[in-house]
Write an enzyme that holds these catalytic residues in place. Structure first.
Site, PDB file in Angstrom:
ATOM      1  N   LYS A  46       0.836  -1.190   0.000  1.00 54.04           N
ATOM      2  CA  LYS A  46       0.000   0.000   0.000  1.00 54.04           C
ATOM      3  C   LYS A  46       0.876   1.248   0.000  1.00 54.04           C
ATOM      4  O   LYS A  46       1.912   1.285   0.680  1.00 54.04           O
ATOM      5  CB  LYS A  46      -0.899  -0.035   1.241  1.00 54.04           C
ATOM      6  N   SER A  82      -9.494   1.204   3.087  1.00 48.93           N
ATOM      7  CA  SER A  82      -8.802   2.052   2.143  1.00 48.93           C
ATOM      8  C   SER A  82      -7.730   1.300   1.373  1.00 48.93           C
ATOM      9  O   SER A  82      -7.146   1.827   0.446  1.00 48.93           O
ATOM     10  CB  SER A  82      -8.147   3.217   2.899  1.00 48.93           C
ATOM     11  N   SER A 110      -9.833  -1.398   7.168  1.00 47.74           N
ATOM     12  CA  SER A 110      -9.309  -1.230   5.815  1.00 47.74           C
ATOM     13  C   SER A 110      -8.417  -2.347   5.311  1.00 47.74           C
ATOM     14  O   SER A 110      -7.940  -2.281   4.180  1.00 47.74           O
ATOM     15  CB  SER A 110      -8.561   0.106   5.702  1.00 47.74           C
TER      16      SER A 110
END
Length: 467
Positions: A82, A155, A179
């Site tokens: 990420k 996310s 997330s």
């Protein structure tokens, strides 16, 4: 071997081929980079592809393995992270143009640990702005490979999409309120939110430091254990990291789960939860019961106030995390995250204290729930991924009217307990469904063993999107 094409192999399967020199890290990395080039224009999972870096790492891994210096099951395996994780010389943007020029001069601890395990870093994955709920208008939105109009889960959406679509063999996400679990559930993969402090957050852009967790997203429970083993452990650069040696994540992987006590609040699983999802979760629990686990009835506390408190705590901590650029560069943030930071800047000390007291009450209630169980079973979400438009994902944030979204996630960000989310079915529209097991602190080996046992009895972890 599962008979899957190369790009859909599990890490465990690929590692065996690499170890036995049946495939080379260079060949695998070239193939995955070609797949990213061919497909990611459609899926937008990558913020930055690090092709040259990946090929250099793959060649180094190949040379090491040829020389008899095999490092373990991540050696030569292409993974991605990420775009919150600092990567030396590579933009780390956190989904916001405020950080578009942010190029770290050091690696986050998790990046260094992946490198030490011999993993090949393919690149950085897209996410919501600031790792919250909305996307900045200037940044791409990852597309769910199960359907272009399906929610990808915030996310760590790029991590979920890339892993599900065969654009990496595993990824790292972060979880402050769901997330890792939401995109794992939405994309039909496995996600582990570790015990808070087990994985260093040094060099990881913060959303809310007291609740942020970094963890793996993979296509099997044992793969998640392999990645977690590589990144877990004490880090002197992170004063909140847990002391001592991390557990052996794959310890007892093949052992029986007989006698493990699974807590179940059937009302909590069924009430105001999508019917097909709750049925799939209960069916998954029945599978585990058939393996000899003991189902223990528990009573989960109501969670509305928890989500309200989470909103206040997280927004206030986010405003603090962005104090170098907010409010001085407020207008450069997108509509959703701008509103979130505005909300956080208005939180008073007394308001934060009240919310923190709610967190303490939640943690006390959960201690009582876990008093006579080893693991809690529940859904990862309240419903399968719904249909959503690009406009909705970039719109300004709404109010706090819907306080149900964090029911199965927020309590375990409050208390820092580990969780594993597992594919447990598909609904009538062939959309993935997800089962969550929650453990006591540092019980990740048990959760991974539970997930692995479930996977040996079912085939849901082998379902792949129509990519």
């Amino acid at each position: 071997m599962s008979g899957s094409p190369l790009y859909f192999l599990t890490i465990s399967e690929l590692a065996g081929l690499i170890r036995e020199k049946q495939v080379s890290p260079v060949e695998v990395t070239e193939a995955i980079l070609s797949r990213i080039e061919a497909l990611d224009g459609r899926y937008s999972s990558y913020a930055t592809v690090m092709a040259d870096h990946a090929m250099d790492s793959a060649q180094r891994a190949e040379n090491e393995i040829a020389a008899g210096r095999y490092l373990g099951p991540l050696h030569g395996v292409p993974v991605a992270v990420k775009d919150l994780c600092f990567t030396r010389g590579v933009p780390t943007m956190g989904g916001t143009p405020v950080l578009s020029g942010h190029i770290p001069d050091f690696d986050a601890t998790v990046i260094s640990k992946l490198a030490s395990a011999g993993a090949v870093l393919l690149g950085k994955l897209n996410l919501t702005e600031g790792a919250m709920a909305g996307y900045h208008p200037d940044f791409p939105i990852p597309v769910n490979p199960w359907g272009p109009d399906l929610w990808t889960g915030v996310s760590s959406s790029g991590s979920g999409v890339a892993t599900a679509a065969g654009l990496c063999f595993g990824s790292l996400g972060s979880d402050t309120g769901g997330s890792i679990r939401f995109p794992a559930a939405s994309c039909g993969i496995v996600g582990i939110k570790p015990t808070w402090g087990l994985v260093s957050r040094y060099g990881v852009l913060a959303l809310a430091k007291s609740m942020d967790h970094v963890g793996p997203m993979t296509r099997s429970a044992s793969d998640a254990g392999i990645m977690l083993q590589a990144i877990a452990g004490h880090d002197p650069n992170d004063s909140t990291s847990l002391p001592g040696t991390a557990p052996d994540m794959l310890s007892g992987l093949e052992e029986s789960v007989r006698g493990v006590r699974i807590g179940l609040d059937r009302r909590n699983v069924e009430e105001n939860v999508d019917g097909e999802l709750s049925a799939a979760v209960l069916a998954g629990i029945s599978v585990m019961e058939g393996l000899g686990t003991e189902i223990v009835q528990v009573n989960m506390p109501e969670t509305h106030e928890y989500t309200r408190a989470w909103n206040l705590l997280c927004s206030a901590e986010a405003a603090d995390a962005h104090r170098a650029t907010y409010p001085s560069r407020r207008d450069e943030y997108g509509p959703w995250f701008q509103g979130w930071l505005d909300k956080g800047s208005e939180v008073t000390g007394a308001g934060y204290a009240r919310a923190n007291n709610v967190r303490a009450e939640c943690n006390g209630s959960l201690r009582r729930v876990f008093e006579n169980i080893d693991v809690l079973a529940c859904p990862s979400t309240m419903a399968p991924p719904g249909r959503v438009t690009r406009e909705q994902l970039r719109a300004p944030m709404g109010g706090d009217d819907d306080l149900k979204w964090g029911r199965f996630t927020v309590p375990f960000n409050f208390n820092g307990a580990p969780t594993v989310s597992l594919p447990c079915g598909q609904n009538s529209e062939e959309v993935p469904l997800s089962l969550q097991f929650v453990g006591k602190h540092l019980s990740e080996p048990l959760l991974i063993r539970m997930g692995h046992a479930y996977e040996q009895e079912t085939d849901w972890h082998n379902m792949r999107p129509p990519v």
